[in-house]
Motif scaffolding. Structure first.
Motif, PDB file in Angstrom:
ATOM      1  N   ASP A 209       0.827  -1.211   0.000  1.00 57.98           N
ATOM      2  CA  ASP A 209       0.000   0.000   0.000  1.00 57.98           C
ATOM      3  C   ASP A 209       0.860   1.260   0.000  1.00 57.98           C
ATOM      4  N   ARG A 210       1.913   1.247   0.821  1.00 53.93           N
ATOM      5  CA  ARG A 210       2.792   2.413   0.885  1.00 53.93           C
ATOM      6  C   ARG A 210       3.460   2.676  -0.467  1.00 53.93           C
ATOM      7  N   LEU A 211       3.869   1.601  -1.109  1.00 52.60           N
ATOM      8  CA  LEU A 211       4.515   1.730  -2.423  1.00 52.60           C
ATOM      9  C   LEU A 211       3.547   2.313  -3.451  1.00 52.60           C
ATOM     10  N   LEU A 212       2.306   1.820  -3.441  1.00 52.75           N
ATOM     11  CA  LEU A 212       1.307   2.314  -4.384  1.00 52.75           C
ATOM     12  C   LEU A 212       0.946   3.768  -4.098  1.00 52.75           C
ATOM     13  N   ASP A 213       0.840   4.114  -2.810  1.00 57.10           N
ATOM     14  CA  ASP A 213       0.562   5.511  -2.437  1.00 57.10           C
ATOM     15  C   ASP A 213       1.681   6.432  -2.935  1.00 57.10           C
ATOM     16  N   SER A 214       2.901   5.997  -2.744  1.00 53.14           N
ATOM     17  CA  SER A 214       4.050   6.785  -3.161  1.00 53.14           C
ATOM     18  C   SER A 214       4.052   6.979  -4.669  1.00 53.14           C
ATOM     19  N   TYR A 215       3.688   5.924  -5.383  1.00 59.03           N
ATOM     20  CA  TYR A 215       3.679   6.023  -6.842  1.00 59.03           C
ATOM     21  C   TYR A 215       2.607   7.003  -7.322  1.00 59.03           C
ATOM     22  N   GLN A 216       1.435   6.970  -6.698  1.00 60.67           N
ATOM     23  CA  GLN A 216       0.354   7.868  -7.103  1.00 60.67           C
ATOM     24  C   GLN A 216       0.713   9.332  -6.877  1.00 60.67           C
ATOM     25  N   LEU A 217       1.594   9.592  -5.924  1.00 62.69           N
ATOM     26  CA  LEU A 217       2.016  10.963  -5.653  1.00 62.69           C
ATOM     27  C   LEU A 217       3.182  11.399  -6.539  1.00 62.69           C
TER      28      LEU A 217
END
Length: 237
Positions: A209-217
């Protein structure tokens, strides 16, 4: 063409280059028509030069690989495998063509029946055979392949190998390769999604989840790519 100083052999190579250009522009139907015409022309020229069937197959292997790619892209993987089968059984002396043939064969085979006995092990062996065994770097290809493939082709070969590791349950190999890919291609959407799936599959959903959140930003991702994490989360739920 002869008046322009163009030999018959040159003419089908020009036709092949035109087909490549059309494929790169996304004109897949036109590219397929062009590569089929180039293949027919090439056969006629080479047989006139008294090449054997095996030699013609080897000489025209780049056209076969391109045609297989176009067939896969239009959801005709069965037809792609039919085209690639003679190459898989033969000896392709152009190593960069052998690399792309192995990659396309793995993709087409997975699309038509990944449950075939031995599919994953065969596909992994084909792609691993392209690596430089003398290097500890898992992204290092054999020199005669590495110098003839562009960066996108190399990345695709490694990404597909990582996916095969993941899908076959070889999580340690998948994790090692995904880590190297993340370092080599930071911010790449496909590699980020691969890493997220790997984390989720190995019980690290929070990290995924953290990785996906970081990518979206990320400012480097396109609007379409920024939607991928949301779609992936829905699939992993």
């Amino acid at each position: 063409m002869r008046q322009l100083g163009i030999k018959p052999r040159d003419s089908f190579e020009i036709a092949f280059n035109r087909a490549v250009g059309l494929a790169q522009q996304g004109e897949l139907d036109a590219a397929e028509t062009a590569v089929k015409a180039a293949y027919k022309q090439g056969e006629e020229v080479l047989f006139d030069d008294e090449y054997t069937e095996e030699e013609v197959l080897a000489e025209l292997a780049p056209l076969t690989v391109l045609l297989a790619f176009l067939l896969i892209s239009s959801n005709r993987s069965d037809a792609a495998i039919e085209k690639l089968q003679p190459l898989a059984a033969g000896d392709i002396h152009q190593r960069e063509v052998a690399a792309l043939a192995a990659n396309n064969w793995a993709v087409a085979s997975f699309a038509t029946g990944s449950q075939q006995k031995g599919f994953f092990s065969r596909s992994i062996r084909k792609l691993e055979s392209l690596l430089d065994k003398s290097s500890p770097n898992g992204l290092c290809l054999e020199p005669d392949i590495a110098t003839r493939l562009n960066a996108e082709q190399k990345q695709l070969l490694h990404l597909n190998r990582a996916l095969l590791y993941l899908l076959s349950g070889k999580y340690e190999q998948a994790r090692d390769l995904a880590g190297q890919l993340m370092t080599a291609y930071p911010g790449n959407a496909n590699i980020t999604m691969l890493q997220a799936v790997l984390l989720a599959r190995t019980g690290k959903a929070t990290e995924a989840d953290r990785l996906l959140d970081s990518y979206q930003l990320s400012s480097n991702a396109s609007l379409e790519e920024k939607a991928w994490p949301t779609l992936l989360r829905a699939q992993l739920a």
